[in-house]
Scaffold this active site. Structure first.
Site, short mmCIF file in Angstrom:
data_model
loop_
_atom_site.label_atom_id
_atom_site.label_comp_id
_atom_site.label_asym_id
_atom_site.label_seq_id
_atom_site.Cartn_x
_atom_site.Cartn_y
_atom_site.Cartn_z
N PHE A 151 0.72 -1.33 0.09
CA PHE A 151 -0.02 -0.01 0.06
C PHE A 151 1.01 1.39 -0.02
O PHE A 151 0.47 2.40 -0.38
CB PHE A 151 -1.00 -0.08 1.12
CG PHE A 151 -1.79 -1.08 1.31
CD1 PHE A 151 -2.73 -1.48 0.06
CD2 PHE A 151 -2.02 -2.00 2.76
CE1 PHE A 151 -3.51 -2.51 0.24
CE2 PHE A 151 -2.65 -3.13 2.38
CZ PHE A 151 -3.48 -3.40 1.26
N TYR A 152 2.12 1.22 0.37
CA TYR A 152 2.87 2.41 0.63
C TYR A 152 3.04 3.16 -0.90
O TYR A 152 2.72 4.16 -1.08
CB TYR A 152 4.19 2.02 1.17
CG TYR A 152 5.50 2.99 1.13
CD1 TYR A 152 5.32 4.03 2.23
CD2 TYR A 152 6.31 3.18 0.30
CE1 TYR A 152 6.13 4.99 2.31
CE2 TYR A 152 7.30 4.04 0.42
CZ TYR A 152 7.36 5.16 1.23
OH TYR A 152 7.99 6.11 1.48
N ASN A 153 3.45 2.07 -1.75
CA ASN A 153 3.54 2.56 -3.19
C ASN A 153 2.25 3.32 -3.80
O ASN A 153 2.55 4.74 -4.17
CB ASN A 153 3.80 1.34 -4.30
CG ASN A 153 4.99 0.76 -3.91
OD1 ASN A 153 6.11 0.87 -3.64
ND2 ASN A 153 4.53 -0.62 -3.62
N SER A 155 -0.02 4.93 -1.84
CA SER A 155 -0.23 6.16 -0.96
C SER A 155 0.56 7.25 -1.45
O SER A 155 0.05 8.44 -1.56
CB SER A 155 -0.23 5.91 0.56
OG SER A 155 1.14 5.57 0.81
N LYS A 156 1.43 6.63 -1.67
CA LYS A 156 2.61 7.82 -2.18
C LYS A 156 2.28 8.45 -3.42
O LYS A 156 2.41 9.49 -3.86
CB LYS A 156 3.97 7.52 -2.05
CG LYS A 156 4.52 7.54 -0.38
CD LYS A 156 4.43 8.90 0.21
CE LYS A 156 5.15 8.65 1.53
NZ LYS A 156 5.16 10.25 2.08
#
Length: 246
Positions: A151-153, A155-156
């Site tokens: 999810f980090y990818n 969200s950023k």
């Protein structure tokens, strides 16, 4: 121009890149305010930087975020720079993690919704003051995702897109909308296991400050420049390279 004589809010400034930012901006005589979920980390940061102003706050929590903004407005009305630096990530397998949806909500709330909320709430104060800047910290992974950051990818990448839209919408206003895209940096964020390609935090922040002083608005740090080009020219190769790194 170099950021000086400013009042700066930096989220997630108790360690890593955020703490280095606090130090470097304070060295220039700026007033720096930072927040973190962890009071212990804030106290340790303040031991290193006695003049650092700290506030315990989970920016993913709407009520806490609102209280933080009101406290800034009352105590530091000359605030003119907001740096959205705080972020979290989970190294997970989507299909096999029973808590994946809870982790999704937490990451999106911290990495995307909180920066947008802070911008909206602080904008009236920022725009009243000289040299107003909104600086969103993202990553080269907005161009090429790394598969273990489920999810980090995303969200950023969403924050990257929002930043571009905001910059266009506010182009006639007296505020700079800046995005800084970092590569892997050797910080506690990696839990003691940074990738071999990680650069020193001092180098990362130095390059950021130099680019800001040159009035650049989309700042690709170190090898993010190469990753950006490779993602355009050979996206499949870029994806393979990013996901083969240790």
């Amino acid at each position: 121009m170099e950021i000086s004589n400013s009042t700066i809010v930096i989220t997630g400034g108790s360690s890593g890149i955020g703490l280095e930012m606090c130090k470097r901006f304070m060295d220039k005589g700026n007033i720096v305010i930072t927040c973190s979920r962890s009071l212990d980390k804030l106290k340790k940061a303040q031991q290193q930087l006695p003049d650092l102003i700290v506030y315990q706050c989970d920016i993913a929590d709407e009520k806490q975020c609102n209280h933080f903004v009101k406290w800034i407005q009352i105590n530091y009305p000359k605030v003119n720079v907001l740096i959205n630096n705080a972020a979290i990530s989970s190294n997970i397998n989507f299909a096999n993690d029973d808590f994946v949806l809870e982790k999704l909500q937490d990451e999106m709330a911290t990495n995307l919704i909180a920066p947008i909320r802070l911008i909206k709430l602080l904008y009236p104060a920022l725009i009243k003051n000289n040299s107003a800047k909104i600086i969103n910290i993202t990553t080269g992974l907005v161009y090429v995702p790394r598969v273990n950051y489920t999810f980090y990818n995303a969200s950023k990448a969403a924050l990257h897109s929002f930043t571009q839209v905001l910059r266009e919408q506010l182009k006639k206003e007296k505020v700079q909308i800046i995005e800084v895209l970092f590569p892997a940096v050797d910080t506690p964020w990696h839990n003691g296991n940074p990738p071999k390609i990680a650069i020193r935090v001092e180098k990362a922040v130095s390059e950021m400050l130099k680019a800001i002083s040159q009035d650049k608005l989309e700042i690709r740090i170190a090898k993010v420049k190469l990753l950006y080009l490779l993602s355009r020219i050979a996206p499949k190769l870029a994806f393979k390279k990013v996901n083969s790194l240790n």
